[in-house]
Enzyme design. Structure first.
Site, PDB file in Angstrom:
ATOM      1  N   ASP A  11     -21.245  80.402  31.729  1.00 18.51           N
ATOM      2  CA  ASP A  11     -21.857  79.164  31.389  1.00 18.51           C
ATOM      3  C   ASP A  11     -20.837  78.187  31.031  1.00 18.51           C
ATOM      4  O   ASP A  11     -19.504  78.407  31.028  1.00 18.51           O
ATOM      5  CB  ASP A  11     -22.709  79.306  30.031  1.00 18.51           C
ATOM      6  CG  ASP A  11     -23.281  78.463  29.361  1.00 18.51           C
ATOM      7  OD1 ASP A  11     -24.060  77.494  29.981  1.00 18.51           O
ATOM      8  OD2 ASP A  11     -22.817  78.183  28.165  1.00 18.51           O
ATOM      9  N   SER A  12     -21.223  76.872  30.711  1.00 19.63           N
ATOM     10  CA  SER A  12     -20.089  75.580  30.598  1.00 19.63           C
ATOM     11  C   SER A  12     -19.636  76.262  29.046  1.00 19.63           C
ATOM     12  O   SER A  12     -18.618  75.231  28.729  1.00 19.63           O
ATOM     13  CB  SER A  12     -21.134  74.513  30.430  1.00 19.63           C
ATOM     14  OG  SER A  12     -22.114  74.614  29.574  1.00 19.63           O
ATOM     15  N   TYR A  43     -21.639  70.682  30.876  1.00 21.38           N
ATOM     16  CA  TYR A  43     -22.089  70.387  32.250  1.00 21.38           C
ATOM     17  C   TYR A  43     -23.089  69.307  32.519  1.00 21.38           C
ATOM     18  O   TYR A  43     -23.237  68.692  33.437  1.00 21.38           O
ATOM     19  CB  TYR A  43     -22.307  71.552  32.903  1.00 21.38           C
ATOM     20  CG  TYR A  43     -21.259  72.607  33.085  1.00 21.38           C
ATOM     21  CD1 TYR A  43     -19.926  72.387  32.920  1.00 21.38           C
ATOM     22  CD2 TYR A  43     -21.473  73.833  33.717  1.00 21.38           C
ATOM     23  CE1 TYR A  43     -18.808  73.442  33.120  1.00 21.38           C
ATOM     24  CE2 TYR A  43     -20.486  74.690  34.341  1.00 21.38           C
ATOM     25  CZ  TYR A  43     -18.952  74.452  33.815  1.00 21.38           C
ATOM     26  OH  TYR A  43     -18.115  75.175  34.216  1.00 21.38           O
ATOM     27  N   GLY A  44     -24.105  69.548  31.426  1.00 22.03           N
ATOM     28  CA  GLY A  44     -25.259  68.722  31.625  1.00 22.03           C
ATOM     29  C   GLY A  44     -25.489  67.152  31.914  1.00 22.03           C
ATOM     30  O   GLY A  44     -26.361  66.812  32.392  1.00 22.03           O
ATOM     31  N   CYS A  74     -26.418  79.286  32.765  1.00 18.73           N
ATOM     32  CA  CYS A  74     -26.365  78.071  32.807  1.00 18.73           C
ATOM     33  C   CYS A  74     -27.223  77.173  33.622  1.00 18.73           C
ATOM     34  O   CYS A  74     -27.408  77.538  34.686  1.00 18.73           O
ATOM     35  CB  CYS A  74     -25.072  77.368  32.737  1.00 18.73           C
ATOM     36  SG  CYS A  74     -24.992  75.602  32.744  1.00 18.73           S
ATOM     37  N   ASN A  75     -28.449  76.549  33.029  1.00 20.17           N
ATOM     38  CA  ASN A  75     -29.190  75.867  33.896  1.00 20.17           C
ATOM     39  C   ASN A  75     -28.718  74.808  34.779  1.00 20.17           C
ATOM     40  O   ASN A  75     -29.164  74.574  35.940  1.00 20.17           O
ATOM     41  CB  ASN A  75     -30.096  75.349  33.154  1.00 20.17           C
ATOM     42  CG  ASN A  75     -31.151  76.369  32.361  1.00 20.17           C
ATOM     43  OD1 ASN A  75     -32.251  76.672  32.763  1.00 20.17           O
ATOM     44  ND2 ASN A  75     -30.715  76.948  31.206  1.00 20.17           N
ATOM     45  N   GLU A 154     -25.851  73.340  18.545  1.00 18.49           N
ATOM     46  CA  GLU A 154     -24.492  73.482  18.117  1.00 18.49           C
ATOM     47  C   GLU A 154     -23.937  73.075  16.793  1.00 18.49           C
ATOM     48  O   GLU A 154     -23.365  73.690  16.307  1.00 18.49           O
ATOM     49  CB  GLU A 154     -23.479  72.790  19.294  1.00 18.49           C
ATOM     50  CG  GLU A 154     -23.601  73.387  20.473  1.00 18.49           C
ATOM     51  CD  GLU A 154     -22.409  73.211  21.405  1.00 18.49           C
ATOM     52  OE1 GLU A 154     -21.407  72.767  21.085  1.00 18.49           O
ATOM     53  OE2 GLU A 154     -22.719  73.516  22.634  1.00 18.49           O
ATOM     54  N   CYS A 189     -32.779  75.113  29.308  1.00 17.16           N
ATOM     55  CA  CYS A 189     -31.394  74.648  28.868  1.00 17.16           C
ATOM     56  C   CYS A 189     -31.036  76.133  27.836  1.00 17.16           C
ATOM     57  O   CYS A 189     -32.031  76.391  27.041  1.00 17.16           O
ATOM     58  CB  CYS A 189     -31.324  73.418  28.219  1.00 17.16           C
ATOM     59  SG  CYS A 189     -29.731  73.359  27.508  1.00 17.16           S
ATOM     60  N   HIS A 191     -29.568  76.102  25.342  1.00 21.28           N
ATOM     61  CA  HIS A 191     -29.223  75.772  23.895  1.00 21.28           C
ATOM     62  C   HIS A 191     -30.627  75.920  23.245  1.00 21.28           C
ATOM     63  O   HIS A 191     -30.947  75.911  22.197  1.00 21.28           O
ATOM     64  CB  HIS A 191     -28.870  74.231  23.931  1.00 21.28           C
ATOM     65  CG  HIS A 191     -27.194  74.366  23.992  1.00 21.28           C
ATOM     66  ND1 HIS A 191     -26.693  74.705  25.065  1.00 21.28           N
ATOM     67  CD2 HIS A 191     -26.163  74.144  23.156  1.00 21.28           C
ATOM     68  CE1 HIS A 191     -25.272  74.864  25.028  1.00 21.28           C
ATOM     69  NE2 HIS A 191     -25.203  74.167  23.767  1.00 21.28           N
TER      70      HIS A 191
HETATM   71  N1  DGL Z   1     -25.506  75.331  29.490  1.00 21.51           N
HETATM   72  C1  DGL Z   1     -26.066  74.064  29.584  1.00 21.51           C
HETATM   73  C2  DGL Z   1     -27.706  74.282  30.525  1.00 21.51           C
HETATM   74  O1  DGL Z   1     -28.229  75.529  30.175  1.00 21.51           O
HETATM   75  C3  DGL Z   1     -26.192  73.203  28.592  1.00 21.51           C
HETATM   76  C4  DGL Z   1     -24.965  72.981  27.730  1.00 21.51           C
HETATM   77  C5  DGL Z   1     -24.168  71.840  28.703  1.00 21.51           C
HETATM   78  O2  DGL Z   1     -24.792  70.812  29.210  1.00 21.51           O
HETATM   79  O3  DGL Z   1     -22.970  72.186  29.308  1.00 21.51           O
HETATM   80  O4  DGL Z   1     -27.943  73.605  31.134  1.00 21.51           O
END
Ligand code: DGL
Length: 268
Positions: A11-12, A43-44, A74-75, A154, A189, A191
């Protein structure tokens, strides 16, 4: 799964720990290596090309450590990279969170009116509507980027007045008439499961929530059932920056404490 090699999860940052938690519940005997690319999150908000480049590097770091299955937890990374990863590693099963999320949404929705909330990158790329429409051509998909939810998760602002008011601000317009409103909402997502209570409080009670972390773990366990075993699986944590922050914030996402000296910092 052979049970002889770990499952790689990336994941990011810490968000994918919600997916790891679900995977560990579904596959308690398996060993996992989790990589959070904390040096380069989020990453988003980044372009699809950049996220693809980062995802290929994360996958390579895990492939180098001898994994037998790769979960893109990670989406945003799944949205931009899943096909490229499947092409690059033809011998390695690769699964992202979007396909299982889309399948669960189509199965849950009676009206095939489905709403998806995610990061900006996931929404802009259109991966969820495309995956949903491949499964249900008549589906009507409404998508919305809910960028503040990530920061709130977070920060630990996951319930109470602020979380509920932000949830209402984002979600009420999606579920207001006239006409038919969605009956299913995909938490697209990593989170967002932390905010599930606040999100639910902003929705009509008939709306079903689909948590892509849960349904991905269920899909992995169903597609690649491991051999029976009595041992308890292990987890190894890798991150690209900030072991202490990874451990502190990540514990909330994993649902159990992480010791900062258990987090190995690597370069990609
Ligand atoms: N893990 C990212 C997602 O599921 C969310 C956090 C990010 O933007 O890096 O899209």
């Amino acid at each position: 799964l052979s049970g002889n090699a770990p499952i790689g999860v990336f994941d990011s940052g810490v968000g994918g720990l919600t997916v790891l938690a679900a995977l560990r519940r579904a596959l308690p005997n398996e060993d996992f290596i989790y990589l959070g690319d904390t040096a380069r999150l989020p990453y988003g908000t980044k372009s699809a090309q950049t996220v693809l480049r980062y995802s290929l590097q994360c996958a390579q770091a895990l492939a180098d450590r001898g994994i037998e299955l790769l979960v893109v937890a990670c989406n945003t990374a799944s949205a931009s990279s899943i096909e490229a990863l499947q092409c690059r590693y033809p011998q390695l099963p690769v699964i992202g969170v979007i396909e299982p999320g889309a399948q669960a949404a189509v199965a849950a929705s009676r009206s095939q009116r489905i709403a998806v909330i995610a990061t900006e990158g996931t929404i802009t790329g259109g991966a969820y509507p495309a995956a949903i429409r491949r499964l249900s051509a008549a589906a009507q998909v409404t998508s919305l980027a809910c960028s503040l939810f990530g920061a709130m998760a977070e920060e630990g602002w996951t319930c109470g007045a602020i979380a509920e008011s932000v949830a209402r601000r984002y979600l009420e317009p999606l579920f207001e008439g006239p006409g038919e409103v969605p009956d299913t909402l995909v938490l697209g997502c990593t989170h967002f499961p932390l905010l599930a209570g606040a999100i639910r409080s902003a929705l009509p009670s008939s709306v079903q929530l689909v948590d892509s972390a849960q349904v991905t773990a269920a899909a992995v366990a169903q597609r690649w059932p491991p051999p029976p075993s009595a041992r308890r699986g292990s987890v190894r944590f890798l991150a690209t920056d900030g072991a202490a922050r990874f451990a502190r914030v990540g514990g909330q996402f994993l649902g159990m404490p992480i010791a900062s000296d258990a987090v190995e910092i690597i370069d990609l």
